[in-house]
Structures are given as structure tokens and as C-alpha cells.
Scaffold this active site. Structure first.
Site, PDB file in Angstrom:
ATOM      1  N   ASP A 105      29.643  13.003 -22.885  1.00 19.98           N
ATOM      2  CA  ASP A 105      30.678  12.228 -22.221  1.00 19.98           C
ATOM      3  C   ASP A 105      31.978  12.356 -23.027  1.00 19.98           C
ATOM      4  O   ASP A 105      32.404  13.461 -23.325  1.00 19.98           O
ATOM      5  CB  ASP A 105      30.191  10.782 -22.067  1.00 19.98           C
ATOM      6  CG  ASP A 105      31.106   9.906 -21.235  1.00 19.98           C
ATOM      7  OD1 ASP A 105      31.062  10.006 -20.000  1.00 19.98           O
ATOM      8  OD2 ASP A 105      31.869   9.126 -21.828  1.00 19.98           O
ATOM      9  N   TYR A 203      40.670   5.814 -22.500  1.00 22.16           N
ATOM     10  CA  TYR A 203      41.223   6.142 -21.185  1.00 22.16           C
ATOM     11  C   TYR A 203      42.712   5.806 -21.114  1.00 22.16           C
ATOM     12  O   TYR A 203      43.511   6.551 -20.540  1.00 22.16           O
ATOM     13  CB  TYR A 203      40.487   5.368 -20.095  1.00 22.16           C
ATOM     14  CG  TYR A 203      39.043   5.763 -19.936  1.00 22.16           C
ATOM     15  CD1 TYR A 203      38.674   6.826 -19.113  1.00 22.16           C
ATOM     16  CD2 TYR A 203      38.033   5.073 -20.605  1.00 22.16           C
ATOM     17  CE1 TYR A 203      37.347   7.193 -18.957  1.00 22.16           C
ATOM     18  CE2 TYR A 203      36.698   5.434 -20.460  1.00 22.16           C
ATOM     19  CZ  TYR A 203      36.368   6.496 -19.642  1.00 22.16           C
ATOM     20  OH  TYR A 203      35.054   6.852 -19.498  1.00 22.16           O
ATOM     21  N   HIS A 259      23.832  11.185 -15.299  1.00 19.19           N
ATOM     22  CA  HIS A 259      24.850  11.404 -16.325  1.00 19.19           C
ATOM     23  C   HIS A 259      24.323  11.159 -17.738  1.00 19.19           C
ATOM     24  O   HIS A 259      24.808  11.757 -18.696  1.00 19.19           O
ATOM     25  CB  HIS A 259      26.028  10.452 -16.046  1.00 19.19           C
ATOM     26  CG  HIS A 259      27.113  10.485 -17.073  1.00 19.19           C
ATOM     27  ND1 HIS A 259      28.034  11.509 -17.142  1.00 19.19           N
ATOM     28  CD2 HIS A 259      27.446   9.612 -18.067  1.00 19.19           C
ATOM     29  CE1 HIS A 259      28.887  11.274 -18.139  1.00 19.19           C
ATOM     30  NE2 HIS A 259      28.542  10.132 -18.710  1.00 19.19           N
TER      31      HIS A 259
END
Length: 279
Positions: A105, A203, A259
Site C-alpha cells: 500500500d 494523503y 487488497h
């Protein structure tokens, strides 16, 4: 008489102190493991015993925003150049280069950048889930990836994402394919003071990165593993990644896997890593 190699429990950079889980044979080849969002070094718990059994030593840091003494408030402190520099500092402080670098990730995004900037420190690169950053950008513009990545825009809002995720993280993680046990583990961890804000700042710093950030080509032996049950990362970026790797490259697709690759299929991941690292 040879001095014993000390375990590395913490290291510092730019006034921040990072926790590290240093395990396995001290004289073994070193695998550095970089976790993603919203996880920490415990996300590797099912994989590391398998690597240790193969003779590898593992270093798994709790990265910026996750280690209690490495949670700066300003989002500018979470630019990808800073995240990569944290990993480079870990490798330098430990005196273990070159290493096998594995990231999942967000950890994969950092690993791609470290391998591009400092190939001299990297013996092999393994990226899980997240494609090469330049391939990801192209996928955003040419596929359904932008729709899959809607949450990245939502995370730019102040305070609201923290409020929502503090109440719904467990259910959200299960919806993306994580097991209830692992979802509870990660939900409980992000409830710690400052932890969720630190992870979200990765982010929130995206717009502050240099346009060239993440565009570097990869020359080290690379294994990229993508799972077709990943609801946040589509196939387009995975397929485009080969264009940005000049060194030996292998692309593996895990069928029916979500994921959360290290938690879900550690044995399968261990087998792929064994083949890649030994080469």
C-alpha cells in the site's frame, strides 16, 4: 572476538524517533518491511515468522505518523520525499545496505521512490498492491482508477475523515476484504491519539509533492504483486508498471485475493518472496 550485532529498536531523523521491530536471525540477509494505511508494523505479523524460518532478518518500522514520537502535525512534513528519507535513514543507521525492500500500500509507494533514488541501498524491491507512481497517475487519467480513488479526495477535508473513520473503520476495512480480526486490530490502533491524523496526512500532503516525485525509473530487480480482488487499485496501473522498470521484472497476480495481501495470504507471499530474494 566478533562483537554481537545489537537489535535496532528505535532510530531518529530530523528530531523524530521511529519505533522498529527488528526480528529474526541477526546474521541473516535483511528484509525491510514498510506498512501501508491505516496499518502499522503489525500488518507483517503473519509473514515475518516465515521469512525468519528461511534465515532472513526483518526490520519493520512504524513509519511517520504511526510511531508515537514521529507524528508532526503539519501536512507538509508528510511529503513523499520525507517519507522516503525516513526509510533511507533507517537503512543507513542500521548499517545493513543493501537490503531487500518490501512495501505494501503506501509502503509500496515509498519503496518505489527509495529504489529510484537510492538503488545502491537496495538488493531487491517488492511492491504489493500499489503500482509504480507514474503508472498510477496514468491509470487515473485512462481508466476507472479515479473512481476507485475517490476517498483520496475525501481525505483532504479537515477533521471530518477522522470523525467518520473513528466510528466506522472496522466495518470499512471488512468491506474491502479484511478479516474481522485484522480489522479490529487496525481499528483499535488508529484510535490512539494522533495516529489517524498522522496516517491521513500522507494523503493530505499529496498536493505538496514535486511534480517529478515518484517518476524515477527502477533499475533494481523488482517483483510487483497485485491482487484481482483489490477494490481500491485497478488492473490498469498494474499493467502499466512494467514500462517504468528497467531492471529484471516480475509481475504476479493473486487471484481472488483482496487488497490486504500480507494478512490474507502470507504463505503465498512468502513463496513468491523466497523465489525473488534468492535470485
Amino acid at each position: 572476538m566478533t562483537r554481537p550485532v545489537p537489535r535496532l529498536r528505535r532510530y531518529t531523523r530530523s528530531g523524530l524517533s521511529f519505533d522498529v521491530r527488528d526480528e529474526g536471525p541477526l546474521d541473516g540477509p535483511v528484509v525491510v518491511l514498510l506498512h501501508g494505511f491505516p496499518q502499522d508494523s503489525t500488518s507483517w505479523d503473519r509473514l515475518v515468522p516465515l521469512l525468519h524460518a528461511r534465515g532472513y532478518r526483518t526490520l519493520a518500522p512504524d513509519q511517520r505518523g504511526y510511531s508515537p514520537d514521529a507524528r508532526p502535525r503539519a501536512r507538509s512534513a508528510y511529503r513523499r520525499s520525507e517519507l522516503a528519507a525516513d526509510t533511507i535513514a533507517l537503512i543507513d543507521v542500521a548499517g545493513i545496505a543493501p537490503v531487500h525492500l518490501v512495501g505494501h500500500d503506501w509502503g509500496a509507494a515509498v519503496a518505489w521512490q527509495v529504489a529510484a533514488e537510492r538503488p545502491d541501498l537496495i538488493r531487491t524491491l517488492t511492491a504489493l498492491s500499489v503500482p509504480h507512481p507514474a503508472a498510477f497517475v496514468r491509470a487515473l487519467l485512462t481508466s476507472s482508477q479515479a473512481l476507485r480513488s475517490w476517498y483520496m479526495l475525501a481525505f483532504q477535508l479537515p477533521m471530518l475523515p477522522e470523525w467518520v473513520l473513528n466510528r466506522t473503520a472496522g466495518a470499512v476495512l471488512v468491506k474491502t476484504g479484511q478479516s474481522p480480526d485484522c480489522a479490529r486490530r487496525d481499528r483499535d490502533a488508529i484510535a490512539l491519539p494522533g495516529r489517524l491524523r498522522g496516517g491521513l496526512n500522507w494523503y493530505r500532503a499529496l498536493a505538496l509533492n514535486s511534480p517529478s516525485t515518484g517518476s524515477g525509473r527502477i533499475n533494481v530487480p523488482t517483483l510487483y504483486i497485485w491482487s484481482d480482488g483489490d477494490v481500491v487499485l485497478g488492473r490498469k496501473g498494474a499493467e502499466l508498471t512494467a514500462r517504468f522498470v528497467d531492471g529484471p521484472y516480475r509481475f504476479e497476480i493473486l487471484r481472488g485475493v483482496s487488497h490486504w495481501i500480507p494478512d490474507e495470504v502470507p504463505e503465498q507471499l512468502d513463496r513468491l518472496l523466497a523465489e525473488h530474494l534468492q535470485k
